[in-house]
Design a protein around this motif. Structure first.
Motif, mmCIF file in Angstrom:
data_model
loop_
_atom_site.group_PDB
_atom_site.id
_atom_site.type_symbol
_atom_site.label_atom_id
_atom_site.label_comp_id
_atom_site.label_asym_id
_atom_site.label_seq_id
_atom_site.Cartn_x
_atom_site.Cartn_y
_atom_site.Cartn_z
ATOM 1 N N ARG A 380 150.821 17.331 39.795
ATOM 2 C CA ARG A 380 151.280 18.549 40.432
ATOM 3 C C ARG A 380 152.527 18.088 41.195
ATOM 4 N N VAL A 381 152.267 16.935 42.225
ATOM 5 C CA VAL A 381 153.103 16.702 42.980
ATOM 6 C C VAL A 381 154.446 16.061 42.329
ATOM 7 N N MET A 382 154.206 15.062 41.304
ATOM 8 C CA MET A 382 155.397 14.497 40.649
ATOM 9 C C MET A 382 156.164 15.557 39.743
ATOM 10 N N VAL A 383 155.588 16.572 39.211
ATOM 11 C CA VAL A 383 156.314 17.605 38.645
ATOM 12 C C VAL A 383 157.115 18.229 39.604
ATOM 13 N N LEU A 384 156.636 18.702 40.465
ATOM 14 C CA LEU A 384 157.253 19.744 41.533
ATOM 15 C C LEU A 384 158.444 18.767 42.071
ATOM 16 N N ILE A 385 158.054 17.337 42.494
ATOM 17 C CA ILE A 385 159.183 16.994 42.991
ATOM 18 C C ILE A 385 160.530 16.626 42.163
ATOM 19 N N GLY A 386 160.128 16.491 41.001
ATOM 20 C CA GLY A 386 161.019 16.225 39.756
ATOM 21 C C GLY A 386 161.983 17.355 39.628
ATOM 22 N N ILE A 441 147.858 26.866 38.248
ATOM 23 C CA ILE A 441 149.393 26.522 37.860
ATOM 24 C C ILE A 441 150.134 27.116 38.898
ATOM 25 N N TRP A 442 149.819 28.505 39.201
ATOM 26 C CA TRP A 442 150.952 29.577 40.286
ATOM 27 C C TRP A 442 150.652 28.957 41.704
ATOM 28 N N LEU A 443 149.555 28.245 42.102
ATOM 29 C CA LEU A 443 149.429 27.969 43.550
ATOM 30 C C LEU A 443 150.395 26.567 43.792
ATOM 31 N N SER A 444 150.576 25.895 42.669
ATOM 32 C CA SER A 444 151.271 24.602 42.912
ATOM 33 C C SER A 444 152.743 24.798 43.479
ATOM 34 N N PRO A 445 153.211 25.762 43.489
ATOM 35 C CA PRO A 445 154.854 25.692 44.257
ATOM 36 C C PRO A 445 154.593 25.812 45.622
ATOM 37 N N LEU A 446 153.412 26.152 46.096
ATOM 38 C CA LEU A 446 153.233 26.132 47.360
ATOM 39 C C LEU A 446 153.388 24.933 47.966
ATOM 40 N N MET A 447 153.052 23.906 47.279
ATOM 41 C CA MET A 447 152.930 22.461 47.821
ATOM 42 C C MET A 447 154.089 22.172 48.112
ATOM 43 N N VAL A 448 155.203 22.288 47.296
ATOM 44 C CA VAL A 448 156.578 21.684 47.709
ATOM 45 C C VAL A 448 157.475 22.955 48.270
ATOM 46 N N PHE A 449 157.020 23.885 48.656
ATOM 47 C CA PHE A 449 157.796 25.164 49.449
ATOM 48 C C PHE A 449 158.287 24.600 50.692
ATOM 49 N N THR A 451 158.129 21.308 51.621
ATOM 50 C CA THR A 451 158.581 19.764 51.608
ATOM 51 C C THR A 451 159.710 19.346 50.780
ATOM 52 N N GLN A 452 160.239 20.391 50.169
ATOM 53 C CA GLN A 452 161.404 20.118 49.039
ATOM 54 C C GLN A 452 162.768 20.299 50.030
ATOM 55 N N TRP A 453 162.638 20.584 51.237
ATOM 56 C CA TRP A 453 163.884 20.522 52.143
ATOM 57 C C TRP A 453 164.059 19.259 52.571
ATOM 58 N N TYR A 454 162.821 18.175 52.584
ATOM 59 C CA TYR A 454 163.246 16.723 52.862
ATOM 60 C C TYR A 454 164.505 16.136 52.021
ATOM 61 N N ILE A 455 164.263 16.621 50.767
ATOM 62 C CA ILE A 455 165.198 16.144 49.676
ATOM 63 C C ILE A 455 166.636 16.838 50.131
ATOM 64 N N ALA A 504 159.447 13.656 51.033
ATOM 65 C CA ALA A 504 158.538 15.059 50.192
ATOM 66 C C ALA A 504 157.543 14.870 49.639
ATOM 67 N N SER A 505 157.051 13.627 49.001
ATOM 68 C CA SER A 505 156.319 13.415 48.081
ATOM 69 C C SER A 505 154.773 13.522 49.125
ATOM 70 N N GLY A 506 155.054 12.470 50.221
ATOM 71 C CA GLY A 506 153.889 12.354 51.087
ATOM 72 C C GLY A 506 153.481 13.830 51.713
ATOM 73 N N GLY A 507 154.410 14.505 52.107
ATOM 74 C CA GLY A 507 154.200 15.983 52.739
ATOM 75 C C GLY A 507 153.523 16.955 51.682
ATOM 76 N N SER A 508 153.933 16.499 50.438
ATOM 77 C CA SER A 508 153.302 17.484 49.323
ATOM 78 C C SER A 508 151.892 17.222 49.302
ATOM 79 N N TRP A 509 151.624 16.000 49.249
ATOM 80 C CA TRP A 509 149.938 15.673 49.448
ATOM 81 C C TRP A 509 149.295 16.468 50.588
ATOM 82 N N ASN A 510 150.021 16.257 51.674
ATOM 83 C CA ASN A 510 149.287 16.821 52.840
ATOM 84 C C ASN A 510 149.365 18.298 52.781
ATOM 85 N N ALA A 511 150.494 19.046 52.320
ATOM 86 C CA ALA A 511 150.430 20.330 52.207
ATOM 87 C C ALA A 511 149.677 21.260 51.164
ATOM 88 N N SER A 512 148.850 20.098 50.267
ATOM 89 C CA SER A 512 148.100 20.579 48.988
ATOM 90 C C SER A 512 146.937 21.013 49.837
#
Length: 576
Positions: A380-386, A441-449, A451-455, A504-512
């Motif tokens: 989930r993390v790698m797909v969402l960061i991509g 599937i549909w809870l996954s976007p919450l992980m990067v919601f 943390t994507q702003w780090y990028i 963002a990747s590290g934060g997504s793990w935390n946000a999971s």
């Protein structure tokens, strides 16, 4: 050569005698800020015993007070995070032996969930300030600190590692010591990116605010007065109106500290841009303009910087100019071997203790199961960061190259980055239950919601730092389209992007932990993954499995950083 302490370049040479109209205009703002924070600081220290209830009201009239308490905690944590980042980056860049330890350690710290830090910090702080609310306040500040410091430390480390070679050569010619290099070259060069990451860190503090202010200790829930506790109580009582009021209070707070703190700093730091031509990329701040026109401020700033600049003569180098001195210090081979041997010994002891723990307390079957859950979260993390990179890299470059738009979206981006994912639970639960959607599937976007702003923030700062003369040269050569992106934009923002992607990747793990286990009232949605496993074990109080889950998360993050992000990081360092 950059200079951090040069007030003559920051203010007008002439100053008026006595206060002017700008002084009288600034005086109410300064007094209001000092009074507000002084009052909030007094409320942080008062008698308190474990078992005493701290009442939180959902009445919106209390929100200004809660907002003030929250912002004071966040700025206190930010100050400690900045101090940590300065020390960490300076040591990691200048000592190779320390770098081998500190960078993996930062990977581990970044991967430990905020709940883990909080569980460790609560008891010592309460014991240190026994009978005083300050102990609980320090625990909350420490939790916010852990959501801010790692991003800032990575940013400063990356910037110091990518100082242009011509500036390093100039520092060697001027025979600057390591202390002088840091203040005259490395920190000024890193200043624009560091400020953008400080903004992102403040937003990260908002993201985990509910966990920081709503503390569990000795079987009791302690909710400190603040926006995070207000949100936690609103979610518990399913009060949608209170959540709306909390969102409005957050927006007001972000706009206030953006205008009164970050916007002036960004405009001031514009002088540290690495370019020979001025260009049209200057940040604007009405407050900084007022300060520069204030005779009181100009006089006080001159005296302050005059005193601080005296510190630059400390620790002079003994280099005589006959040969170049390296900016990276290394220990003797003997000490290097001893350090490596100590690391191996510590690793062997940790591995032995881990094997004993697994064999006696959780079992190998549970370990295999947790690693499988970690693989799902990794996917989930790698797909969402991509996906986030494909969206935000082009947008961020476009914004960074246009400062007039950069300033307009700055507060909006801070608000989106600060928006706690908990506030989306009502909408998410309603939509998924109504449409019968799969949580996996549909809870996954919450992980990067959040943390994507780090990028976004890192790439915007990287694009804004592209020298204007380089952009003009690309235009003169007729570069356009994909060729311009390939030859100019992508190489220029690549180091900043890697920093943003790592955090963002590290934060997504935390946000999971929050994203894979969603609760609204009596409805709970669970996605298979390491985050939901840790959350469930935390609720049941199974310490051994909590430790197993956190350890596996640390292993995944370290391996990902070592064998993927680290390779890209070295590539960015070589091509910078």
């Amino acid at each position: 050569m950059f200079e951090l302490f040069n007030p003559q370049k920051s203010f007008h040479a002439l100053q008026e005698k006595g206060p002017n109209r700008w002084d009288w205009a600034l005086l109410p703002i300064v007094l209001a800020v000092i009074t507000a924070f002084g009052f909030a600081a007094m409320q942080m220290s008062r008698p308190f015993m474990i078992g005493q209830m701290l009442e939180i009201s959902l009445d919106p009239s209390y929100l200004p007070y809660y907002l003030l308490r929250t912002i004071l905690r966040m700025f206190t944590a930010l100050a400690f995070a900045l101090l940590f980042s300065l020390v960490f980056a300076a040591v990691a860049v200048k000592y190779k032996a320390a770098e081998r330890i500190l960078i993996p350690l930062l990977d581990i710290l970044q991967s430990v969930p905020i709940l883990g830090f909080q569980a460790i910090a609560i008891a010592p702080f309460i014991a240190l300030f026994s009978g005083d609310l300050l102990g609980v306040e320090c625990a909350a500040i420490f939790a916010i600190f852990t959501s801010q410091a790692w991003n800032m430390a990575f940013s400063l480390y990356q910037s110091m590692r990518t100082v242009p070679s011509e500036l390093n050569e100039a520092a060697q010619i001027f025979r600057l010591s390591a202390w002088q290099r840091f203040w005259r070259l490395e920190l000024p060069f890193a200043m624009p990116g560091l400020l953008w990451n400080m903004m992102m860190s403040m937003s990260g503090g908002w993201f985990f605010l509910v966990a920081a202010e709503a503390i569990s200790v000795a079987g009791q829930d302690i909710k400190l007065p603040g926006i995070g506790s207000y949100i936690a109580l609103a979610i518990e009582t399913k009060n949608g109106l209170a959540i709306t009021w909390a969102i409005m209070a957050m927006l007001a707070g972000i706009l206030l500290y953006d205008q009164l703190f970050f916007r002036p700093l960004l405009a001031w730091a514009d002088k540290f841009r690495f370019e020979e031509t001025q260009g049209d990329t200057a940040q604007q701040s009405w407050l900084l303009d007022w300060l520069r026109n204030s005779s009181w401020f100009r006089d006080g700033a001159r005296r302050f910087w005059r005193q601080v600049s005296k510190a630059l003569i400390w620790f002079k180098t003994a280099h005589d100019g006959g040969s170049k001195s390296s900016s990276v210090l290394s220990l003797s081979p003997v000490w290097g071997r001893l350090g490596n041997g100590l690391l191996i010994l510590v690793a062997l002891i940790a591995a032995y203790r881990l094997i004993v723990f697994i064999h006696s307390d959780v079992g190998w079957g549970e370990v295999v199961h947790v690693f499988f859950l970690g693989s799902l979260t990794l996917l989930r993390v790698m797909v969402l960061i991509g996906l986030a990179s494909l969206v935000w890299v082009p947008v961020s470059v476009w914004i960074g190259l246009r400062p007039q738009y950069s300033q307009r979206v700055q507060a909006v981006a801070q608000f989106l980055a600060a928006f706690p994912v908990n506030l989306m639970f009502p909408v998410v639960v309603l939509a998924m239950v109504s449409l019968d959607l799969s949580p996996n599937i549909w809870l996954s976007p919450l992980m990067v919601f959040g943390t994507q702003w780090y990028i976004l923030f890192n790439v915007v700062s990287g694009a804004a730092a592209i020298p204007n003369d380089l952009r003009l040269a690309a235009d003169n050569l007729g570069l356009s389209g994909w060729l311009k992106w390939k030859r100019v934009y992508l190489p220029a923002i690549f180091p900043a992007y890697i920093t943003g992607a790592i955090t963002a990747s590290g934060g997504s793990w935390n946000a999971s932990i929050v994203a894979e286990y969603v609760t609204w009232g009596k409805t709970t949605l669970i996605a298979d993954g390491l985050g939901s496993y840790i959350k469930q074990m935390t609720e049941t109080g199974d310490f051994h499995r909590i430790a197993l889950g956190v350890s596996v998360m640390c292993i995944f993050v370290m391996l990902l950083n070592r064998f993927f992000w680290r390779k890209l990081y070295l590539l960015a360092d070589e091509r910078s």
